[in-house]
Design an enzyme around this catalytic site. Structure first.
Site, PDB file in Angstrom:
ATOM      1  N   TRP A   1       0.837  -1.204   0.000  1.00 35.74           N
ATOM      2  CA  TRP A   1       0.000   0.000   0.000  1.00 35.74           C
ATOM      3  C   TRP A   1       0.868   1.248   0.000  1.00 35.74           C
ATOM      4  CZ3 TRP A   1      -0.375   4.163   3.324  1.00 35.74           C
ATOM      5  CH2 TRP A   1      -1.489   4.990   3.178  1.00 35.74           C
ATOM      6  N   HIS A   2       2.011   1.183   0.682  1.00 36.01           N
ATOM      7  CA  HIS A   2       2.865   2.361   0.797  1.00 36.01           C
ATOM      8  C   HIS A   2       3.603   2.698  -0.494  1.00 36.01           C
ATOM      9  CE1 HIS A   2       2.217   1.934   5.140  1.00 36.01           C
ATOM     10  NE2 HIS A   2       2.630   3.183   5.238  1.00 36.01           N
ATOM     11  N   GLY A   3       3.790   1.749  -1.371  1.00 38.15           N
ATOM     12  CA  GLY A   3       4.478   2.090  -2.606  1.00 38.15           C
ATOM     13  C   GLY A   3       4.719   0.890  -3.492  1.00 38.15           C
TER      14      GLY A   3
END
Length: 463
Positions: free
Chosen positions: A320-322
């Site tokens: 989700w973060h990258g």
């Protein structure tokens, strides 16, 4: 446009508040929708259509699910699946498609061209919000919103649009329909916003410069101690950057009559990795627990299934973060640590003195930030090699001593600000009759810094 900018502080926000409070009750949602779209368009004019599309799609899906909810449950489930596929497809296309292309090229030796699409700001946040709304409508936890203006306002609401907190519809359902701003609530919002602004501008930006300086050191000058100092500086930067932004979002929400959930609760006082993630980015952790971990079976289907569920959730949390392998590794790193704590580490930790529990946590969280920082894995691994003294670099050198001594006061400020002692100091030192002066000074100092600032990043914009 960011909250920590003179344009927002002295133009956008005052105009928004004036328009909001002079408008009649029935017009307030329209005002918020318009100003939120302007806010978003300021930085992403090309993607305003995308966020409107997301609002229209999930508004329609919600109404259809509500219609079929009792009489045609299977049809409602199909619409729910269609909604989730639509949302995840949009998120995947804009955020992850180049990552997939790069990995296909690497594995198969192809030369497919990247799309190189700019990442729509806040897409991970507002997509998760609309997905939670649709799922909760299907579950019967909330009623489908029949007013498109009200729903679109919820999706685009500018205080939490681009960086959270992730506000579930059920939390503010009543406030979307009707809210009342008291003087006390507005005052609390102003104070919380100023504290967040100070955290972002006066601490995060300043200590971020220390990290930038250490990161830019020639390899021969980066000692073991300087490498640890650098990752400590970054750990403070990302905390004050993101928690400061969350505080500003919550403060703005209060000014407008909304009660947004808390997103941070002094995470660096934790004594375990599990505790850290109960205190850090709390709305994201709660989202994955409610909509991924529990539907997968949670801890109800045996130890092996629980372990698999945990690792799936943490892999997805990292992703989700990258769109990069370092984020997946970062997520799995925490998943494994939390799993080990559940199996045996937590019991062993409880037998230790709290100081040793905290040292355990600090060590592993700092190592974890290295995986988060470097999307180039070999560079990140080399940084870890230096941190652990396996590179032949000096343990301490003059560069480290200079950086430490010249930033000692800033580091102490960051340390105090990251523990509950800061709250106690404000209550004891800043007497009630001096509070307005204290907040005014913080606001003026923050504004003065922004006048000539060339370094004012926001780390979570890329997520």
């Amino acid at each position: 446009m960011v909250f920590s900018s003179l344009l927002f502080l002295y133009l956008f926000l005052p105009i928004t508040l004036i328009l909001y409070f002079i408008s009649p009750a029935k017009g307030k949602n329209i005002v918020l929708l318009i100003v939120s779209l302007i806010f978003y368009a300021w930085g992403e004019p090309v993607y305003v259509g995308l966020i409107i599309f997301s609002s229209l799609a999930d508004y329609g899906y919600g109404l259809i699910i509500a219609k079929f909810q009792k009489s045609k449950r299977r049809a409602a489930k199909l619409v729910l699946i269609l909604s989730l596929v639509t949302n995840l497809a949009v998120l995947f296309f804009f955020k992850y498609v180049d990552f997939i292309i790069e990995n296909i090229n690497y594995v198969f030796g192809t030369e497919l061209a990247n799309l190189d699409l700019p990442l729509p700001i806040g897409i991970s946040f507002y997509t998760f919000q609309t997905m939670s709304y649709i799922i909760d409508v299907y579950r019967g936890k909330v009623k489908a919103q029949r007013n498109f203006i009200s729903f679109a306002m919820y999706v685009t609401l500018f205080p939490q649009l681009i960086a959270g907190p992730i506000v579930r519809y059920e939390w503010i359902e009543k406030e979307i329909a009707q809210r009342h701003v008291t003087f006390s609530l507005f005052s609390d919002g102003v104070k919380l916003f100023i504290i967040g602004l100070g955290k972002k501008v006066l601490i995060a930006n300043q200590i971020g410069l220390l990290w930038e300086e250490i990161q830019g050191l020639p390899s021969g000058e980066l000692s073991m101690a300087a490498a640890w100092l650098g990752i400590i500086a970054f750990s403070f930067q990302i905390y004050f950057d993101f928690s400061g932004y969350s505080d500003m979002a919550m403060g703005l929400g209060k000014m407008l009559g909304f009660q947004f959930p808390q997103n941070f609760n002094y995470p660096y006082i934790s004594r375990s990795i599990s505790e850290f993630w109960r205190r850090w980015h709390m709305t994201l952790g709660g989202w994955f627990r409610e909509y991924v971990y529990i539907p997968l079976g949670g801890n109800r289907k045996g130890k092996m299934r629980t372990s698999i569920n945990l690792l799936i959730v943490w892999m997805l949390t990292g992703f989700w973060h990258g769109a990069s392998w370092n984020f997946i590794i970062w997520g799995l790193y925490f998943g494994v640590l939390i799993l080990l704590e559940k199996v045996f580490l937590q019991k062993a930790l409880l037998k230790l003195h709290p100081i040793f529990q905290h040292l355990y946590f600090i060590f592993f969280i700092l190592v974890g930030w290295v995986f988060f920082l470097f999307d180039d894995l070999p560079v990140g691994l080399h940084y870890l090699v230096i941190m652990f003294g396996f590179s032949g670099q000096a343990v301490v050198n003059q560069t480290f001593l200079y950086l430490l001594l010249s930033n000692l006061i800033l580091l102490l400020m960051a340390l105090i600000g990251s523990i509950p002692l800061s709250r106690l100091v404000r209550r004891i030192v800043v007497l009630p009759f001096l509070q307005p002066l204290f907040y005014l000074i913080v606001f003026l100092f923050s504004s003065a810094y922004l006048v000539g600032a060339t370094y004012n990043p926001f780390l979570y914009f890329r997520f």
